[in-house]
Motif scaffolding. Structure first.
Motif, PDB file in Angstrom:
ATOM      1  N   ASP B  31      -4.074 -19.621  73.054  1.00 47.64           N
ATOM      2  CA  ASP B  31      -3.040 -19.980  74.024  1.00 47.64           C
ATOM      3  C   ASP B  31      -1.638 -19.787  73.465  1.00 47.64           C
ATOM      4  N   ASN B  32      -1.459 -20.107  72.183  1.00 45.24           N
ATOM      5  CA  ASN B  32      -0.087 -20.003  71.664  1.00 45.24           C
ATOM      6  C   ASN B  32       0.146 -18.959  70.583  1.00 45.24           C
ATOM      7  N   LEU B  33      -0.918 -18.329  70.056  1.00 40.99           N
ATOM      8  CA  LEU B  33      -0.711 -17.329  69.017  1.00 40.99           C
ATOM      9  C   LEU B  33      -1.375 -15.999  69.345  1.00 40.99           C
ATOM     10  N   LEU B  34      -0.716 -14.928  68.930  1.00 42.37           N
ATOM     11  CA  LEU B  34      -1.320 -13.609  69.033  1.00 42.37           C
ATOM     12  C   LEU B  34      -1.228 -12.982  67.640  1.00 42.37           C
ATOM     13  N   THR B  35      -2.385 -12.638  67.087  1.00 45.30           N
ATOM     14  CA  THR B  35      -2.400 -12.085  65.738  1.00 45.30           C
ATOM     15  C   THR B  35      -2.928 -10.658  65.773  1.00 45.30           C
ATOM     16  N   ILE B  36      -2.176  -9.760  65.190  1.00 44.96           N
ATOM     17  CA  ILE B  36      -2.576  -8.360  65.138  1.00 44.96           C
ATOM     18  C   ILE B  36      -2.904  -8.012  63.697  1.00 44.96           C
ATOM     19  N   LYS B  37      -4.093  -7.439  63.508  1.00 39.70           N
ATOM     20  CA  LYS B  37      -4.460  -6.950  62.175  1.00 39.70           C
ATOM     21  C   LYS B  37      -4.745  -5.457  62.286  1.00 39.70           C
ATOM     22  N   GLN B  79      10.701 -12.959  64.338  1.00 41.82           N
ATOM     23  CA  GLN B  79      11.682 -13.525  65.278  1.00 41.82           C
ATOM     24  C   GLN B  79      11.043 -14.451  66.313  1.00 41.82           C
ATOM     25  N   THR B  80       9.681 -14.482  66.364  1.00 46.27           N
ATOM     26  CA  THR B  80       9.031 -15.454  67.243  1.00 46.27           C
ATOM     27  C   THR B  80       8.639 -16.705  66.462  1.00 46.27           C
ATOM     28  N   GLY B  81       8.970 -16.712  65.167  1.00 50.30           N
ATOM     29  CA  GLY B  81       8.539 -17.812  64.315  1.00 50.30           C
ATOM     30  C   GLY B  81       7.170 -17.553  63.720  1.00 50.30           C
ATOM     31  N   GLY B  82       6.688 -16.319  63.862  1.00 48.65           N
ATOM     32  CA  GLY B  82       5.379 -15.962  63.322  1.00 48.65           C
ATOM     33  C   GLY B  82       5.468 -15.424  61.909  1.00 48.65           C
ATOM     34  N   LYS B  83       4.359 -14.885  61.421  1.00 52.15           N
ATOM     35  CA  LYS B  83       4.306 -14.423  60.029  1.00 52.15           C
ATOM     36  C   LYS B  83       3.919 -12.952  59.952  1.00 52.15           C
ATOM     37  N   PHE B  84       4.241 -12.368  58.818  1.00 51.92           N
ATOM     38  CA  PHE B  84       3.881 -10.980  58.567  1.00 51.92           C
ATOM     39  C   PHE B  84       3.368 -10.859  57.143  1.00 51.92           C
ATOM     40  N   SER B  85       2.333 -10.062  56.939  1.00 52.92           N
ATOM     41  CA  SER B  85       1.924  -9.790  55.560  1.00 52.92           C
ATOM     42  C   SER B  85       1.330  -8.403  55.457  1.00 52.92           C
ATOM     43  N   ILE B  86       1.387  -7.870  54.265  1.00 48.49           N
ATOM     44  CA  ILE B  86       0.822  -6.545  54.032  1.00 48.49           C
ATOM     45  C   ILE B  86       0.124  -6.555  52.679  1.00 48.49           C
TER      46      ILE B  86
END
Ligand SMILES: Nc1ncnc2c1ncn2[C@@H]1O[C@H](COP(=O)(O)OP(=O)(O)O)[C@@H](O)[C@H]1O
Lengths: 123, 180
Positions: B31-37, B79-86
């Motif tokens: 409902d509140n998160l969308l995660t792309i891998k 910018q949505t308050g989400g995270k990024f990693s590589i």
């Protein structure tokens, strides 16, 4: 529901046809799909070419493929048309609508739409 | 980018360029998160390259052209308050790259996923000889596609055959209709 059996039917249908590999047609349409191109709208342009070429029955003659950065980001989406024995045509600032027109007039009709080319936009 | 599906297309093009034979696009949505891998088995990057790909202003001694694809998806997530990693590895056997971007859907700067079906068909149209796995989990239901299965049926018929691309498009649309 779509089933894998339908794919088998597509395969059987293809048996009678000449299988067209990427780049094997007389005319090659190449769409720039690097970051700049994608951001500027290359995806719908690519799809318009794929749809248009099929709709006009040009699949045997024209192949549509993708490439990386063509190096003129300010003109994206950029589409290059290669045809044996002819000079390369570079269409710039493309849209799906312009792509449809290029399929009809250029790929089918044989007439380059000069006003959409890079030569015209540099003037 | 106007849609996250365009970021996905852009990032996945890098995977293909890196020689990946299999690229996985995995979307997990609640409902509140969308995660792309996006996970590939391409050549991978060393630490220096990863740094320069994430930060376009990070300079190395060897000046090489780096694009903005990775910084764009990172920014879109953060910018949505989400995270990024590589994570990336150039290991001889386990080479490849995994990019994870998490988005907070309720945030005002959240960009919608957009036409993900078009992204998948575009990838297959442009790269019929490499494999893609796509899974979109949404609140317990899933949409999925594996080109290996399609290839098994088609044999030597190329995946970018018009009828095949149309089949893939319909196949995905039908699955989306079921889970909506
Ligand atoms: N998945 C990946 N595997 C290996 N190298 C990658 C990957 N993604 C990016 N790179 C490297 O980073 C460079 C920059 O990527 P990107 O910022 O998207 O720019 P561009 O698409 O314009 O080349 C690529 O040219 C490549 O060298």
């Amino acid at each position: 529901m779509k089933s894998l059996a339908e794919l088998q039917a597509i395969k059987d249908k293809m048996k009678d046809k000449v299988v067209l590999r990427e780049g094997s047609g007389d005319i090659r349409v190449v769409v720039g799909m690097a970051t700049c191109g994608i951001a500027a709208g290359a995806r719908p342009v690519l799809n318009a070419f794929v749809e248009g070429v099929n709709a006009e029955g040009l699949s045997e003659k024209v192949s549509v493929s993708q490439t990386g950065c063509i190096g003129i980001c300010q003109f994206e989406p950029v589409v290059e048309v290669f045809e044996a024995g002819k000079e390369k045509v570079t269409y710039v600032k493309m849209t799906a609508e312009k792509a449809k027109e290029v399929v009809e007039k250029h790929l089918k009709g044989g007439n380059v739409i000069s006003e959409y080319t890079i030569a015209a936009s540099k003037l | 980018m106007k849609e996250l599906s365009l970021n996905i297309l852009d990032i996945t093009e890098n995977s293909v360029k890196a020689g990946a034979t299999l690229t996985e696009i995995l979307i997990d949505e609640t409902d509140n998160l969308l995660t792309i891998k996006i996970k590939d088995n391409g050549c991978g990057m060393n630490e220096e390259t990863v740094k320069s790909v994430v930060d376009p202003f990070y300079t190395t001694r060897t000046t090489r052209k780096v694009g903005l694809g990775v910084p764009l998806i990172k920014l879109a997530a953060e910018q949505t308050g989400g995270k990024f990693s590589i994570e990336s590895s150039v290991d001889e056997i386990n080479h490849g790259t995994l990019i994870t971007a998490e988005f907070v859907k309720g945030h005002i700067d959240f960009t919608p996923l957009g036409d993900i079906v078009s992204t998948i068909t575009t990838l297959i149209q442009g790269h019929p000889d490499t494999d893609f796995k796509f899974v979109h989990n949404k609140n317990g239901a899933a949409v999925s596609l594996m080109t290996t299965e399609i290839r098994d049926v088609l044999g030597d018929v190329p995946l970018n055959t018009y009828d095949v691309i149309k089949w893939i498009e319909d196949y995905l649309f039908e699955q989306y209709n079921e889970i909506h």
